[in-house]
Design a protein around this motif. Sequence first.
Motif, mmCIF file in Angstrom:
data_model
loop_
_atom_site.group_PDB
_atom_site.id
_atom_site.type_symbol
_atom_site.label_atom_id
_atom_site.label_comp_id
_atom_site.label_asym_id
_atom_site.label_seq_id
_atom_site.Cartn_x
_atom_site.Cartn_y
_atom_site.Cartn_z
ATOM 1 N N PRO A 1 46.042 33.470 27.870
ATOM 2 C CA PRO A 1 44.617 33.427 28.239
ATOM 3 C C PRO A 1 43.791 34.277 27.272
ATOM 4 C CG PRO A 1 46.017 33.935 30.146
ATOM 5 C CD PRO A 1 46.864 34.077 28.924
ATOM 6 N N TRP A 2 42.620 33.758 26.966
ATOM 7 C CA TRP A 2 41.718 34.454 26.029
ATOM 8 C C TRP A 2 41.311 35.828 26.552
ATOM 9 C CZ3 TRP A 2 39.647 34.749 21.393
ATOM 10 C CH2 TRP A 2 38.461 35.475 21.223
ATOM 11 N N ARG A 3 41.230 36.766 25.618
ATOM 12 C CA ARG A 3 40.684 38.082 25.932
ATOM 13 C C ARG A 3 39.851 38.546 24.756
ATOM 14 N NH1 ARG A 3 45.472 41.984 26.954
ATOM 15 N NH2 ARG A 3 43.743 43.465 27.084
ATOM 16 N N GLU A 4 38.804 39.288 25.049
ATOM 17 C CA GLU A 4 37.940 39.776 23.969
ATOM 18 C C GLU A 4 38.715 40.671 22.992
ATOM 19 O OE1 GLU A 4 34.692 38.849 23.544
ATOM 20 O OE2 GLU A 4 35.004 37.489 25.234
ATOM 21 N N GLU A 5 39.774 41.301 23.477
ATOM 22 C CA GLU A 5 40.558 42.196 22.628
ATOM 23 C C GLU A 5 41.326 41.446 21.539
ATOM 24 O OE1 GLU A 5 40.388 42.276 25.830
ATOM 25 O OE2 GLU A 5 40.260 44.336 26.578
ATOM 26 N N PHE A 6 41.406 40.131 21.627
ATOM 27 C CA PHE A 6 42.162 39.364 20.641
ATOM 28 C C PHE A 6 41.323 38.993 19.416
ATOM 29 C CE2 PHE A 6 45.019 37.577 24.233
ATOM 30 C CZ PHE A 6 45.799 38.723 24.190
ATOM 31 N N ARG A 7 40.020 39.288 19.459
ATOM 32 C CA ARG A 7 39.152 38.920 18.342
ATOM 33 C C ARG A 7 39.493 39.710 17.083
ATOM 34 N NH1 ARG A 7 33.776 40.488 19.990
ATOM 35 N NH2 ARG A 7 34.960 41.872 21.350
ATOM 36 N N ARG A 8 39.335 39.025 15.949
ATOM 37 C CA ARG A 8 39.668 39.712 14.705
ATOM 38 C C ARG A 8 38.594 40.717 14.282
ATOM 39 N NH1 ARG A 8 40.584 35.118 10.470
ATOM 40 N NH2 ARG A 8 41.446 34.064 12.276
ATOM 41 N N ALA A 9 37.381 40.549 14.793
ATOM 42 C CA ALA A 9 36.306 41.501 14.504
ATOM 43 C C ALA A 9 35.292 41.422 15.630
ATOM 44 C CB ALA A 9 35.642 41.175 13.164
ATOM 45 N N ASP A 10 34.494 42.468 15.758
ATOM 46 C CA ASP A 10 33.538 42.533 16.863
ATOM 47 C C ASP A 10 32.548 41.376 16.833
ATOM 48 O OD1 ASP A 10 34.402 44.757 18.299
ATOM 49 O OD2 ASP A 10 33.543 46.119 16.825
#
Lengths: 143, 143, 143, 143
Positions: B39-48
């Motif tokens: 499941p998607w999480r904001e913590e998985f983004r490569r940059a803000d």
Amino acid sequence: MTQSRHAALKLTVRVSPFHRLIRLELVRVKGGRVEMRLPWREEFRRADRSDWYHGGVLSALIDIAGDYAIASRLGRWVPTIDLRVDYLRPAKRGDLTAVARAVKLGRTVGVADVELRDAKGALVAVGRAAYSTSSRPTPDGAP
Amino acid sequence: MTQSRHAALKLTVRVSPFHRLIRLELVRVKGGRVEMRLPWREEFRRADRSDWYHGGVLSALIDIAGDYAIASRLGRWVPTIDLRVDYLRPAKRGDLTAVARAVKLGRTVGVADVELRDAKGALVAVGRAAYSTSSRPTPDGAP
Amino acid sequence: MTQSRHAALKLTVRVSPFHRLIRLELVRVKGGRVEMRLPWREEFRRADRSDWYHGGVLSALIDIAGDYAIASRLGRWVPTIDLRVDYLRPAKRGDLTAVARAVKLGRTVGVADVELRDAKGALVAVGRAAYSTSSRPTPDGAP
Amino acid sequence: MTQSRHAALKLTVRVSPFHRLIRLELVRVKGGRVEMRLPWREEFRRADRSDWYHGGVLSALIDIAGDYAIASRLGRWVPTIDLRVDYLRPAKRGDLTAVARAVKLGRTVGVADVELRDAKGALVAVGRAAYSTSSRPTPDGAP
């Protein structure tokens, strides 16, 4: 490698949510050689009864360190084309250190080699990855 | 593939601290085919400022799904020899699905293929990994 | 895929000195799927007392078939970025068949998957390779 | 590394039909470092109008050199699990030199690194391969 570029890269370690999730640290960028450190956390264990790192932590660290080795030479972020990781021995609890350097910096492709060592300095994994150096910068200016 | 083995594998998804850190889910194990969801999480983004997954998340998911594909056939965990990941297109925000199957189940080596799709079903990465099937079980009985 | 392009590719199989050295044959190009055949020769054995192919023959065949899969879609030759081959079982005497298809055809990178089968149809090796699709055509107009 | 083992390996270079087909030479085995040479031949060109090696020649040379690096340490031949080759720049006419060494020599898996240089000493390709060290010797006692 200017100090300002190092600073820029260091900054990016902090602004990447995933880097913050795993608490990655950039130790040193010098002459195309990038050194990173991943402090041990209990969340990195492969199982509750295990003292070993999960392999997914190691492969992520190798991908990132290789990317920084290419980026530190080009001054901009590059997307990964492909990643290859060889697990040489179990990585036990303790900080991990990744050292990466560019093997090739071409017009279209860059290749980086990465060595991953445990807290005692033993080589636990080696990685090699290809990066696309001709790609347009990402719209968000991020790695 | 018996139900009890599926249950055992599902249990392990939960008892691995790293799997809990990334909140990995085992969807289905059937006939040697393993399906996992992240499941998607904001913590998985490569940059803000980015809407894209960090590549390290994708490679970890591929390694794990491949391991489960071999383990589901052997009934025990196997260490990864090496992992290769090809990133085909940026993986944007949304759940990821990994489908893995064994290509080879040998006396000493197993090989698994993994396809990784985004929430719209687009293929975002493919992976292939070799696992050591002749290794002694890990002392902690864990993946 | 037009007939003329197939003819052009077939021609190139013949004009490559290395393809002639190993006597490679292009069987079929259709809808992005490339099929090649390598007729058995005693020179391909790994040892005088062996009935098995040398691995170097298999990896060369995989590289070539993958390149053709990308080239058949682009209409021009592309340099290989990197090649990965998994040897699944010994390939014994008899003709080999390689089937390749493009997994990705990007602006800068193409990825091809290749399956290699022995005369009985058993899968003996799988390969995956990345090709540079943004490179300038080779000066000699050759693969 | 005794002289007799070097002699045994050198012998095998000659008795392999495929090695004879490409006229491979073993230059030196010392302290786990294996050096091989491939003298240039017109048959290695990728096209009639080209001065460049066919990539299939390079990947075969890398696979063989890596195998010898592991075999020279173990004293017996080992099957290749998988092979990965990164092509760094075109290899032009002239002899090729491969230098290989073992990165890992485990109970079940060995890993070798190979560097391939052209006649001027430029690095044209790097390779890494995994070999099965727990496999039974081949029935024909051959590589």
